[in-house]
Design a protein around this motif. Structure first.
Motif, short mmCIF file in Angstrom:
data_model
loop_
_atom_site.label_atom_id
_atom_site.label_comp_id
_atom_site.label_asym_id
_atom_site.label_seq_id
_atom_site.Cartn_x
_atom_site.Cartn_y
_atom_site.Cartn_z
N PHE A 187 15.73 14.27 -15.84
CA PHE A 187 17.05 14.73 -16.27
C PHE A 187 17.72 15.38 -15.06
N ARG A 188 18.97 14.99 -14.79
CA ARG A 188 19.67 15.60 -13.64
C ARG A 188 21.04 16.09 -14.10
N PRO A 189 21.02 17.28 -14.70
CA PRO A 189 22.27 17.85 -15.20
C PRO A 189 23.14 18.35 -14.06
N TRP A 190 24.42 18.55 -14.36
CA TRP A 190 25.35 19.23 -13.43
C TRP A 190 25.33 18.58 -12.05
N HIS A 191 25.44 17.24 -12.07
CA HIS A 191 25.35 16.49 -10.81
C HIS A 191 26.66 16.57 -10.01
N GLU A 192 26.56 16.20 -8.76
CA GLU A 192 27.70 16.12 -7.82
C GLU A 192 28.52 17.41 -7.78
N MET A 193 27.78 18.52 -7.85
CA MET A 193 28.45 19.83 -7.89
C MET A 193 29.01 20.25 -6.53
N THR A 194 28.69 19.52 -5.45
CA THR A 194 29.29 19.86 -4.16
C THR A 194 30.72 19.31 -4.08
N GLY A 195 31.05 18.38 -4.96
CA GLY A 195 32.42 17.87 -5.05
C GLY A 195 33.19 18.71 -6.07
N SER A 196 34.45 18.37 -6.27
CA SER A 196 35.26 19.16 -7.22
C SER A 196 36.01 18.22 -8.16
N TRP A 197 35.29 17.26 -8.73
CA TRP A 197 35.92 16.36 -9.70
C TRP A 197 35.42 16.59 -11.13
N PHE A 198 34.38 17.41 -11.28
CA PHE A 198 33.93 17.81 -12.62
C PHE A 198 34.22 19.30 -12.79
N TRP A 199 34.32 19.76 -14.04
CA TRP A 199 34.68 21.18 -14.25
C TRP A 199 33.61 22.14 -13.73
N TRP A 200 32.39 21.66 -13.44
CA TRP A 200 31.35 22.51 -12.85
C TRP A 200 31.29 22.34 -11.32
N GLY A 201 32.31 21.71 -10.75
CA GLY A 201 32.33 21.43 -9.31
C GLY A 201 32.51 22.68 -8.45
#
Ligand code: BMA
Length: 371
Positions: A187-201
């Motif tokens: 499971f890989r939750p909260w992916h691509e967090m170094t970008g800013s295209w998801f609300w958890w970015g």
């Protein structure tokens, strides 16, 4: 051996000193493959030690470029001749209690496909594109930059989040084989967090808030007794170990150090992709080697495969020297003609994909069964 290759080989040797699991997966001092989840970690570890990696594909058996929901079909099977070693699925919309995910895949089908994949000797991984718990929009709704802060501080949003995580935990607990035994998955939750295209970015929460988001979910999973998950951390492309580690939730929260790096703009974007992939994998590998964690290229691909020999001439030369345990390609949409990441029968990149399959470094489902 040039200095770069030497550096990579040295780190790979360091990484080969053993794989450690996060809390709940393998207790300290426990034999490495004592639990199903530790056994999956050990299988992935043995692949990378053999200088091989498992090949993954998102939604592989649900639909392909020209078909949807036909039992047993797979664009990978119909081109490379085998199922992927890793099936990738997404849980977006499970949090609302829907029966279909955000791309229309029934959760009931995912469950049976996870069992079918385990029975054929493969493994499965999950991402999650949840709704925005404050605005009600989707994962890409970044209109409110306080969502993560509110999950951690506003009791109503926190309760919604905890409920969503509990629902996910129950889903993982229900992934069982025909004997009723839980199937180990990634499971890989909260992916691509170094970008800013998801609300958890990166622009929408501090590193501490991000870690809080992850820990709160992990605590809910632990409280509900989830013991069949390997946790993967997967930032988007980064230029340094510091950038890679900025939001790292902690050694007790993560089993797999992943990274997502896509190739955009075909020939024109080639150098940029190569550079970004090499830098990102170097950062992830360095972090993984320091901690005895697995390394993975958790998402990559070139949408529509504009370069016919992308797999053998673009991807392989960069990935080969790294001790990655698996590489996952994104989905072949049935309703967006240009949105595919692996070939389908008759597509121009098919011959190259067969050559990629034939490469001794790539492991599809039949070979993975033996690890
Ligand atoms: C994106 C695209 C979208 C899809 C989303 C979640 O990369 O494939 O079409 O809805 O992932 O799976």
């Amino acid at each position: 051996m040039n200095s770069k290759t030497f550096f990579i080989a040295a780190l790979a040797a360091l990484a080969a000193t053993g794989v450690s699991c996060s809390r709940g997966t393998a207790a300290q001092g426990e034999a490495p493959a004592a639990t199903p989840v530790a056994e999956l970690a050990a299988r992935l570890d043995s692949l990378s030690r053999a200088h091989k990696f498992a090949v993954g594909h998102h939604d592989d058996t649900a639909y392909g470029h020209t078909w949807k929901y036909e039992n047993g079909r797979s664009d990978m099977l119909e081109t490379a001749g085998d199922y992927p070693a890793i099936m990738s699925w997404d849980l977006g919309m499970l949090e609302l209690g829907d029966s279909l995910n955000l791309d229309g895949v029934p959760f009931a089908l995912m469950k049976s496909e996870v069992a079918a994949q385990a029975a054929r000797g493969g493994a499965s991984t999950f991402s999650w594109h949840p709704r925005n718990p404050v605005t009600g929009g989707d994962s890409w709704d970044c209109s409110d930059s306080t969502v993560v802060a509110r999950i951690l501080a506003d009791s109503a949003v926190m309760a919604r989040y905890d409920g969503w995580c509990a629902g996910l935990a129950d889903f993982f607990n229900a992934l069982t084989d025909s004997a009723g035994t839980r199937i180990p998955v990634i499971f890989r939750p909260w992916h691509e967090m170094t970008g800013s295209w998801f609300w958890w970015g990166a622009r929408f929460c501090t590193p501490d808030q991000y870690r809080g988001l992850w820990k709160r979910m992990r605590d809910t999973f632990d409280a509900r007794g989830v013991d069949n998950v390997l946790w993967a951390y997967s930032p988007d492309r980064v230029g340094s170990v510091e950038a890679y580690m900025e939001r790292y939730p902690g050694d007790d929260m993560v089993d797999i150090m992943g990274v997502d790096v896509y190739h955009f703009n075909g020939e024109e974007g080639l150098d940029e992709y190569r550079r970004a992939l090499e830098r990102s994998l170097t950062a992830a590998m360095t972090a993984a080697a320091d901690r005895g964690k697995l390394l993975a290229l958790t998402e990559t691909g070139s949408e529509g495969l504009p370069m016919e020999r992308w797999f053998t001439e673009v991807l392989m030369p960069v990935v080969r020297p790294f001790p990655v345990s698996y590489v996952t390609f994104w989905r072949n949409a049935h309703d967006k003609p240009q949105h595919f990441y692996v070939p389908y029968p008759g597509s121009p990149a098919e011959a190259d994909f067969k050559a990629f399959h034939a490469d001794s470094a790539t492991v599809f489902c039949r070979e993975f069964k033996n690890f």
